[in-house]
Design a protein around this motif. Structure first.
Motif, PDB file in Angstrom:
ATOM      1  N   ASN A   1       0.859  -1.184   0.000  1.00  0.00           N
ATOM      2  CA  ASN A   1       0.000   0.000   0.000  1.00  0.00           C
ATOM      3  C   ASN A   1       0.898   1.238   0.000  1.00  0.00           C
ATOM      4  N   PRO A   2       1.016   1.910  -1.145  1.00  0.00           N
ATOM      5  CA  PRO A   2       1.981   3.017  -1.233  1.00  0.00           C
ATOM      6  C   PRO A   2       1.618   4.200  -0.330  1.00  0.00           C
ATOM      7  N   ASP A   3       0.341   4.266   0.070  1.00  0.00           N
ATOM      8  CA  ASP A   3      -0.084   5.383   0.917  1.00  0.00           C
ATOM      9  C   ASP A   3       0.310   5.221   2.369  1.00  0.00           C
ATOM     10  N   PHE A   4       0.612   3.994   2.761  1.00  0.00           N
ATOM     11  CA  PHE A   4       0.923   3.799   4.180  1.00  0.00           C
ATOM     12  C   PHE A   4       2.361   4.227   4.468  1.00  0.00           C
ATOM     13  N   ILE A   5       2.497   4.890   5.582  1.00  0.00           N
ATOM     14  CA  ILE A   5       3.764   5.554   5.896  1.00  0.00           C
ATOM     15  C   ILE A   5       4.984   4.619   5.933  1.00  0.00           C
ATOM     16  N   LEU A   6       4.764   3.370   6.342  1.00  0.00           N
ATOM     17  CA  LEU A   6       5.903   2.446   6.392  1.00  0.00           C
ATOM     18  C   LEU A   6       6.487   2.183   5.001  1.00  0.00           C
ATOM     19  N   ASN A   7       5.647   2.413   3.988  1.00  0.00           N
ATOM     20  CA  ASN A   7       6.102   2.131   2.623  1.00  0.00           C
ATOM     21  C   ASN A   7       6.657   3.356   1.905  1.00  0.00           C
ATOM     22  N   GLN A   8       6.663   4.495   2.585  1.00  0.00           N
ATOM     23  CA  GLN A   8       7.192   5.689   1.933  1.00  0.00           C
ATOM     24  C   GLN A   8       8.705   5.732   2.102  1.00  0.00           C
ATOM     25  N   LYS A   9       9.383   5.973   0.975  1.00  0.00           N
ATOM     26  CA  LYS A   9      10.830   5.713   0.988  1.00  0.00           C
ATOM     27  C   LYS A   9      11.612   6.597   1.954  1.00  0.00           C
ATOM     28  N   GLN A  10      11.073   7.789   2.243  1.00  0.00           N
ATOM     29  CA  GLN A  10      11.778   8.653   3.205  1.00  0.00           C
ATOM     30  C   GLN A  10      11.886   7.973   4.577  1.00  0.00           C
ATOM     31  N   TYR A  11      10.911   7.109   4.847  1.00  0.00           N
ATOM     32  CA  TYR A  11      10.876   6.494   6.175  1.00  0.00           C
ATOM     33  C   TYR A  11      11.481   5.088   6.197  1.00  0.00           C
ATOM     34  N   ALA A  12      12.063   4.689   5.066  1.00  0.00           N
ATOM     35  CA  ALA A  12      12.677   3.360   5.033  1.00  0.00           C
ATOM     36  C   ALA A  12      13.750   3.326   6.116  1.00  0.00           C
ATOM     37  N   ASN A  13      13.916   2.204   6.713  1.00  0.00           N
ATOM     38  CA  ASN A  13      14.923   2.014   7.777  1.00  0.00           C
ATOM     39  C   ASN A  13      14.654   2.837   9.033  1.00  0.00           C
ATOM     40  N   ALA A  14      13.423   3.285   9.213  1.00  0.00           N
ATOM     41  CA  ALA A  14      13.114   4.014  10.443  1.00  0.00           C
ATOM     42  C   ALA A  14      13.334   3.101  11.638  1.00  0.00           C
ATOM     43  N   SER A  15      13.856   3.662  12.698  1.00  0.00           N
ATOM     44  CA  SER A  15      14.082   2.854  13.898  1.00  0.00           C
ATOM     45  C   SER A  15      13.520   3.517  15.151  1.00  0.00           C
ATOM     46  N   ILE A  16      12.915   4.699  14.955  1.00  0.00           N
ATOM     47  CA  ILE A  16      12.288   5.387  16.080  1.00  0.00           C
ATOM     48  C   ILE A  16      10.841   5.689  15.676  1.00  0.00           C
ATOM     49  N   MET A  17       9.899   5.219  16.470  1.00  0.00           N
ATOM     50  CA  MET A  17       8.495   5.440  16.131  1.00  0.00           C
ATOM     51  C   MET A  17       7.906   6.431  17.121  1.00  0.00           C
ATOM     52  N   ILE A  18       7.117   7.341  16.587  1.00  0.00           N
ATOM     53  CA  ILE A  18       6.480   8.300  17.472  1.00  0.00           C
ATOM     54  C   ILE A  18       4.987   8.302  17.184  1.00  0.00           C
ATOM     55  N   SER A  19       4.190   8.253  18.252  1.00  0.00           N
ATOM     56  CA  SER A  19       2.751   8.138  18.050  1.00  0.00           C
ATOM     57  C   SER A  19       2.018   8.834  19.188  1.00  0.00           C
ATOM     58  N   ARG A  20       0.721   8.578  19.274  1.00  0.00           N
ATOM     59  CA  ARG A  20      -0.083   9.308  20.266  1.00  0.00           C
ATOM     60  C   ARG A  20      -0.524   8.411  21.423  1.00  0.00           C
ATOM     61  N   GLU A  21      -1.459   8.937  22.187  1.00  0.00           N
ATOM     62  CA  GLU A  21      -1.931   8.358  23.443  1.00  0.00           C
ATOM     63  C   GLU A  21      -2.256   6.850  23.386  1.00  0.00           C
ATOM     64  N   ASN A  22      -1.981   6.164  24.496  1.00  0.00           N
ATOM     65  CA  ASN A  22      -2.406   4.766  24.712  1.00  0.00           C
ATOM     66  C   ASN A  22      -1.853   3.804  23.659  1.00  0.00           C
ATOM     67  N   PHE A  23      -0.608   3.991  23.299  1.00  0.00           N
ATOM     68  CA  PHE A  23       0.031   3.139  22.290  1.00  0.00           C
ATOM     69  C   PHE A  23       0.134   1.703  22.817  1.00  0.00           C
ATOM     70  N   GLY A  24      -0.194   0.746  21.946  1.00  0.00           N
ATOM     71  CA  GLY A  24      -0.049  -0.674  22.311  1.00  0.00           C
ATOM     72  C   GLY A  24      -1.204  -1.244  23.103  1.00  0.00           C
ATOM     73  N   CYS A  25      -2.371  -0.613  23.019  1.00  0.00           N
ATOM     74  CA  CYS A  25      -3.510  -1.123  23.797  1.00  0.00           C
ATOM     75  C   CYS A  25      -4.016  -2.426  23.179  1.00  0.00           C
ATOM     76  N   GLY A  26      -4.805  -3.141  23.960  1.00  0.00           N
ATOM     77  CA  GLY A  26      -5.404  -4.379  23.464  1.00  0.00           C
ATOM     78  C   GLY A  26      -4.725  -5.616  23.995  1.00  0.00           C
ATOM     79  N   SER A  27      -4.574  -6.567  23.100  1.00  0.00           N
ATOM     80  CA  SER A  27      -4.104  -7.906  23.458  1.00  0.00           C
ATOM     81  C   SER A  27      -2.703  -7.899  24.068  1.00  0.00           C
TER      82      SER A  27
END
Lengths: 219, 468
Positions: free
Chosen positions: A65-91
């Motif tokens: 999916n070219p629209d998803f950020i993980l597939n955008q070439k600028q972000y290739a090899n990213a090793s630091i993820m930044i996100s918002r509230e309650n990351f990793g909720c659920g299982s």
């Protein structure tokens, strides 16, 4: 022996939403594996590929999916993820953390983390940094604009440095820091206290003997 | 000095000592299943360790198993990965002398249904399982929590968990629930009010007259979803209902030991003057049958509500995110909940797979048929014993006559690792606990509801206020 962590620099990938759950990080079909590595291809699987996959699928052949950020070439090899509230909720699936780790993520930054996920990261020497909302918001926007730029994380002195040179300090529990820096094995540390455990056990056995009935004796 | 909460009391009883800035907590009971234990067992093996107290461990396969043809045992598993997982669990149990209910054992079922049912989970215990819904057992006044695989390995190797003590949260619900409103509606309503992260870092004690009036099964439904409010521990104080529930269970203490145990368990309540770090209070009268409409368990409304128009922030979620949720769910603002048409119905899971749940669902189905737009409706009993009980009561016949499939016990479409799942854009009324994107199948749409609502919606073909 776990990878030691003291300082890390890398490309930052912003996941601009709150409540990123572990089903999103690693969909359930991959829980069918009994191994502990090799989950990197499946990180954010539902969003990353346009075709359904499972453990048998060759991910290199899947339509992305070219629209998803993980597939955008600028972000290739990213090793630091930044996100918002309650990351990793659920299982409780630690597989979600293995997917992040195997993808190459060493640091996750968010205003808050779900409790089980946070502990799972620590066990895998993945650093979770809590940075308050307004600051995270700024950083997300910064790394969306300056796509592909890096950040440097210094665990020893507890600060992160953005590519424009600005620095943000962060807090971390002392024991978490020690564990990450030395790559310590929790079980090994706990077993150094086995006398204490045995003493407790003996005491508990006399106070609460029903907790020590075996299933087979009762069958 | 103020008194102690229920959580404080169980914590204190299990506190071994401090290690660095952590507490070591002794774990009395460890439940394992085929998904999160193999890697932990392998870790032990690699490090040359073995389980500290194998007789504290109880195993049952439940997550990735077929819900058809159970009598065939491992041959009923159509997925080769699943065969590996189930066989690995069995091998590990045999190797380490761990008690296991195998696939064909008549007591097999979802770990959180089987534990209490067998008396494996007991009041006052510390209990862990590599599954986030482990809070369920807290309905029996024990401290139960979900852990990751590394922690599974840690508990196997040391019988301890390294923990930071949680803060104490009280959620008090008073008053009578209206007819047809159940424990599931109560907890969905509460999460709708508190949000999904309010409980992070807390142990929640549910109390008040409404909670006391719930059956133990209902309390399990409530504690089961504490994790959806962010809390790993959910619990309810010990009372005469707990005592009556536990007495006579296969692995519960007997005779003199029972007398001794109940003396100890009768202390399992929060002291009058105990202080909570955070408290919420709700009125049961305000709770109507609930239906979730978004992709977070907090996105829940009453049956007579309509989908919100989100301008700025709705429950802490941005307007853009709400827009994405509605897109994903195929819903539009202003649409009434009752107008939502369904494709599939799932009744089961560790939230609502117990006998009481099946009775509630069946009560909506007597002499009725599922609507023609329902492609599939399945009932998956929480355990072999629940299934047998339901069959004895003739519930299976009611379900089958109405057009439901009557399956074998397991996690099934709640976690959808096996082949019970939604196809893209299929919409499901589900008695499970999570409605995240893709939870029940890629691009599947989940609405969390009570068993009665799921059954009534199956008949109507859309959500309906069956209490009217």
């Amino acid at each position: 022996m776990l990878k030691k962590f003291s300082q890390h620099s890398g490309v930052v990938i912003p996941i601009d939403r709150a409540h990123v759950d572990t089903d999103a990080l690693l969909p359930k079909q991959y829980l069918a594996c009994i191994k502990k590595t090799g989950y990197g291809y499946w990180l954010f699987d539902d969003e990353r590929y346009l075709e359904y996959g499972d453990v048998e699928t060759d991910c290199t052949k899947r339509k992305i999916n070219p629209d998803f950020i993980l597939n955008q070439k600028q972000y290739a090899n990213a090793s630091i993820m930044i996100s918002r509230e309650n990351f990793g909720c659920g299982s409780s699936r630690e597989h979600a953390v293995w997917a992040l780790r195997d993808y190459g993520v060493r640091v996750v930054i968010a205003p808050s983390f779900a409790s089980i996920f946070f502990d799972n990261c620590l066990k895998n020497n993945l650093l979770c940094i809590v940075i308050e909302d307004a600051q995270t918001d700024k950083m997300i926007k910064y790394y969306q604009q300056d796509a592909g730029s890096e950040m440097s994380v210094n665990l020893i002195d507890q600060f992160i440095e953005l590519s424009d040179g600005s620095k943000i300090e962060f807090d971390i529990e002392k024991s978490h820091k020690e564990k990450l820096i030395h790559g310590l094995d929790d079980i090994g540390i706990t077993l150094q206290h086995q006398d204490k455990i045995k003493n407790y056990e003996a005491q508990s056995r006399s106070l609460y003997p029903w907790l020590f009935d075996s299933f087979t004796s009762n069958k | 000095m103020s008194g102690k909460t229920l959580y404080d009391k169980i914590w204190d009883r299990h506190f071994i000592g401090e290690v660095e800035d952590y507490a070591l907590i002794y774990i009395d009971r460890h439940l394992i299943h085929e998904i999160t234990s193999p890697q932990a067992m392998e870790g032990l093996e690699i490090a040359g360790r073995s389980p500290w107290r194998p007789d504290s461990v109880f195993a049952v396969p439940d997550h990735n198993i077929s819900t058809r043809n159970r009598h065939l045992g491992v041959s009923s598993l159509t997925d080769p990965q699943s065969v590996i997982q189930v066989k690995t669990l069995e091998e590990n149990c045999n190797k380490h002398n761990i008690f296991q209910l195998t696939l064909t054992d008549h007591r097999q079922g979802i770990v959180h249904v089987v534990g209490p049912e067998q008396g494996v989970s007991l009041p006052g215990m510390t209990l862990v399982c590599g599954d986030s819904h482990t809070g369920t057992h807290g309905a029996l006044a024990c401290m139960s929590l979900g852990i990751g695989t590394s922690e599974v390995e840690h508990v196997l190797a040391t019988q301890c968990l390294k923990q930071k003590k949680f803060k104490n949260m009280k959620i008090e619900v008073n008053g009578d629930l209206a007819k047809g409103v159940t424990a599931k509606d109560l907890i969905l309503y509460v999460i709708g009010k508190t949000g999904t992260a309010a409980g992070t870092g807390y142990a929640i004690e549910f109390c008040g007259s409404t909670i006391r009036n719930l059956s133990i099964e209902g309390r399990m439904t409530v504690c089961n979803m504490a994790i959806e409010a962010g809390a790993r521990v959910g619990m309810v104080a010990f009372d005469e209902k707990t005592e009556a529930y536990v007495e006579g269970r296969p692995f519960a203490p007997k005779g003199e030991m029972w007398e001794k145990a109940i003396q100890s368990w009768r202390q399992l309540f929060s002291d009058e003057d105990a202080e909570f770090d955070k408290s919420y209070a709700f009125n049961a009268e305000d709770i109507k049958p609930q239906v979730s409409w978004g992709t977070s368990p907090a996105m829940t409304l009453s049956i007579d509500d309509s989908i919100p128009y989100a301008d700025e922030n709705y429950k802490g979620i941005s307007a853009t995110e709400i827009g994405k949720m509605l897109d994903y769910m195929g819903l539009r603002p202003g649409q009434s909940i009752k107008s939502i048409k369904l494709d599939k119905i799932f009744i089961g899971s560790c939230t609502n797979g117990r006998i009481e749940d099946l009775r509630l669902a069946a009560s909506q189905l007597i002499n009725k048929k599922i609507a023609c737009n329902i492609k599939q409706a399945i009932v998956v009993p929480g355990s072999g014993l629940v299934k047998a009980q339901a069959e004895q009561e003739g519930l299976n016949k009611i379900f089958i006559d109405a057009g439901f499939e009557w399956r074998d016990p397991g996690c099934s479409m709640c976690v959808a690792i096996n082949n019970d799942r939604l196809s893209p854009e299929e919409r499901c009324a589900s008695t499970s606990n999570r409605n995240f994107e893709g939870r029940q199948g890629l691009r599947g749409r989940t609405h969390l509801v009570s068993p009665a609502m799921a059954a009534a919606a199956a008949v109507a073909g859309h959500f309906v206020d069956f209490t009217q």
